[in-house]
Design a protein around this motif. Sequence first.
Motif, mmCIF file in Angstrom:
data_model
loop_
_atom_site.group_PDB
_atom_site.id
_atom_site.type_symbol
_atom_site.label_atom_id
_atom_site.label_comp_id
_atom_site.label_asym_id
_atom_site.label_seq_id
_atom_site.Cartn_x
_atom_site.Cartn_y
_atom_site.Cartn_z
ATOM 1 N N PRO A 88 0.795 -1.234 0.000
ATOM 2 C CA PRO A 88 0.000 0.000 0.000
ATOM 3 C C PRO A 88 0.829 1.286 0.000
ATOM 4 C CG PRO A 88 -0.104 -1.087 2.136
ATOM 5 C CD PRO A 88 0.643 -2.021 1.224
ATOM 6 N N ASP A 89 0.602 2.109 -1.001
ATOM 7 C CA ASP A 89 1.259 3.407 -1.135
ATOM 8 C C ASP A 89 0.861 4.314 0.028
ATOM 9 O OD1 ASP A 89 2.523 5.686 -2.108
ATOM 10 O OD2 ASP A 89 0.954 6.125 -3.587
ATOM 11 N N GLY A 90 1.843 4.995 0.598
ATOM 12 C CA GLY A 90 1.568 5.916 1.696
ATOM 13 C C GLY A 90 1.549 5.231 3.049
ATOM 14 N N MET A 91 1.633 3.889 3.044
ATOM 15 C CA MET A 91 1.586 3.153 4.313
ATOM 16 C C MET A 91 2.698 2.101 4.375
ATOM 17 S SD MET A 91 -2.456 2.710 5.090
ATOM 18 C CE MET A 91 -2.961 1.854 3.603
ATOM 19 N N LEU A 92 3.734 2.289 3.571
ATOM 20 C CA LEU A 92 4.801 1.290 3.512
ATOM 21 C C LEU A 92 5.596 1.286 4.817
ATOM 22 C CD1 LEU A 92 5.827 -0.711 1.326
ATOM 23 C CD2 LEU A 92 7.659 0.924 0.860
ATOM 24 N N GLU A 93 5.873 0.095 5.310
ATOM 25 C CA GLU A 93 6.696 -0.032 6.520
ATOM 26 C C GLU A 93 7.736 -1.117 6.312
ATOM 27 O OE1 GLU A 93 4.735 1.190 10.440
ATOM 28 O OE2 GLU A 93 3.374 -0.274 9.577
ATOM 29 N N PRO A 94 8.901 -0.988 6.947
ATOM 30 C CA PRO A 94 9.961 -1.990 6.770
ATOM 31 C C PRO A 94 9.719 -3.222 7.641
ATOM 32 C CG PRO A 94 10.739 -0.218 8.177
ATOM 33 C CD PRO A 94 9.329 0.142 7.787
ATOM 34 N N THR A 95 8.672 -3.946 7.316
ATOM 35 C CA THR A 95 8.260 -5.103 8.116
ATOM 36 C C THR A 95 8.989 -6.371 7.667
ATOM 37 O OG1 THR A 95 6.529 -5.535 6.517
ATOM 38 C CG2 THR A 95 5.931 -4.174 8.425
ATOM 39 N N LEU A 96 8.856 -7.438 8.465
ATOM 40 C CA LEU A 96 9.403 -8.734 8.066
ATOM 41 C C LEU A 96 8.704 -9.250 6.816
ATOM 42 C CD1 LEU A 96 9.929 -10.539 11.472
ATOM 43 C CD2 LEU A 96 11.680 -9.791 9.848
ATOM 44 N N GLY A 117 17.577 3.351 -1.834
ATOM 45 C CA GLY A 117 17.694 4.692 -1.268
ATOM 46 C C GLY A 117 18.446 4.667 0.051
ATOM 47 N N ASP A 118 18.617 5.871 0.620
ATOM 48 C CA ASP A 118 19.291 6.024 1.908
ATOM 49 C C ASP A 118 18.216 6.182 2.985
ATOM 50 O OD1 ASP A 118 20.545 6.956 4.199
ATOM 51 O OD2 ASP A 118 21.929 8.264 3.119
ATOM 52 N N PRO A 119 18.075 5.183 3.865
ATOM 53 C CA PRO A 119 16.984 5.231 4.853
ATOM 54 C C PRO A 119 17.171 6.304 5.913
ATOM 55 C CG PRO A 119 18.446 3.383 5.323
ATOM 56 C CD PRO A 119 18.908 3.985 4.015
ATOM 57 N N THR A 120 18.370 6.873 6.000
ATOM 58 C CA THR A 120 18.621 7.870 7.053
ATOM 59 C C THR A 120 18.250 9.283 6.617
ATOM 60 O OG1 THR A 120 20.910 8.345 6.399
ATOM 61 C CG2 THR A 120 20.565 6.478 7.883
ATOM 62 N N ILE A 121 17.876 9.429 5.354
ATOM 63 C CA ILE A 121 17.558 10.788 4.899
ATOM 64 C C ILE A 121 16.151 11.181 5.343
ATOM 65 C CG2 ILE A 121 17.144 12.264 2.890
ATOM 66 C CD1 ILE A 121 19.390 10.781 1.466
ATOM 67 N N VAL A 122 16.071 12.224 6.141
ATOM 68 C CA VAL A 122 14.780 12.799 6.541
ATOM 69 C C VAL A 122 14.661 14.201 5.963
ATOM 70 C CG1 VAL A 122 13.301 13.510 8.466
ATOM 71 C CG2 VAL A 122 14.732 11.449 8.679
ATOM 72 N N TRP A 123 15.723 14.994 6.170
ATOM 73 C CA TRP A 123 15.684 16.403 5.743
ATOM 74 C C TRP A 123 16.360 16.554 4.387
ATOM 75 C CZ3 TRP A 123 12.491 17.681 9.218
ATOM 76 C CH2 TRP A 123 12.625 17.227 10.534
ATOM 77 N N ALA A 138 13.875 1.761 1.671
ATOM 78 C CA ALA A 138 15.335 1.701 1.762
ATOM 79 C C ALA A 138 15.765 0.778 2.908
ATOM 80 C CB ALA A 138 15.898 3.110 1.957
ATOM 81 N N TYR A 139 15.109 0.905 4.068
ATOM 82 C CA TYR A 139 15.428 -0.014 5.179
ATOM 83 C C TYR A 139 15.146 -1.458 4.783
ATOM 84 C CZ TYR A 139 16.563 3.122 9.056
ATOM 85 O OH TYR A 139 17.194 3.998 9.882
ATOM 86 N N ALA A 140 13.986 -1.683 4.182
ATOM 87 C CA ALA A 140 13.611 -3.054 3.825
ATOM 88 C C ALA A 140 14.586 -3.631 2.801
ATOM 89 C CB ALA A 140 12.177 -3.076 3.287
#
Length: 253
Positions: A88-96, A117-123, A138-140
């Motif tokens: 689901p777009d807008g609800m993606l989570e780095p789950t198992l 991507g780089d998961p640490t980029i927020v700003w 990126a985390y997943a």
Amino acid sequence: MGNNAFYIPHSAMAIVAHPDDIEFSCVGTLARWARAGARISYVLCTSGEVGIDEPGMTRAKATEIREDEQLSAANIAGASEVIFLREPDGMLEPTLHLRRRLVREIRRFKPEVVVCGDPTIVWAGNDYINHPDHRAAAYAALDATFPAAGQPNLFEEFESEGFNAHKPRKVYVASWGNADLYVNIEETIEIKISALRAHISQMKDWDPEVSIREWAAERGVGKEMQYAEAYRVVTLVNDETWTTLHDDIIANE
Ligand SMILES: [Zn+2]
């Protein structure tokens, strides 16, 4: 590897959240690899189905539009395949759950390089916050690539499909703060712009021509490159080990 050396993998898999993420971040590099003969796979975690803000638009309609646009963009860059996981777009989570699905794709395609991507980029500047789906994808992607994809006793159920453990050689993390490798994209900047234009629903009145050239030029400053993409690169399997382990994959291409 120095900044001027150009490394060409036999295969690469880009894992991102949405249609157009690859085009904004790394398609100049992927297109160079494709032109040199590499197999290129795109894995889209979502189909960007909440990303069209128009009256009467539904998620189903937007899925169709955005997947078509992504297929056109992939074709322009010379990618060999595009996989839509339709999370689901807008609800993606780095789950198992997502890690497991990505492990399956990595073991199936057996990429030499994973690009994400780089998961640490927020700003990012004063006018943008990195989309939470980008961080999640990126985390997943990183967590699927290492160590999970290479562990035969984790998600071993994929063996029955013939998808055995696979250790990618390198990870290219598309970055703008932590880069240690710059890829010259002078010869593919036009492809990058055309591939972005294929995302018609996202471009609207915005023409990528000027901004894409500006951003790519900024990354090339001091690198003797007119246009560049920037990465943090992690080498997970050293060169000799890779050649020994993966003769079979290289020979079959
Ligand atoms: Zn995105």
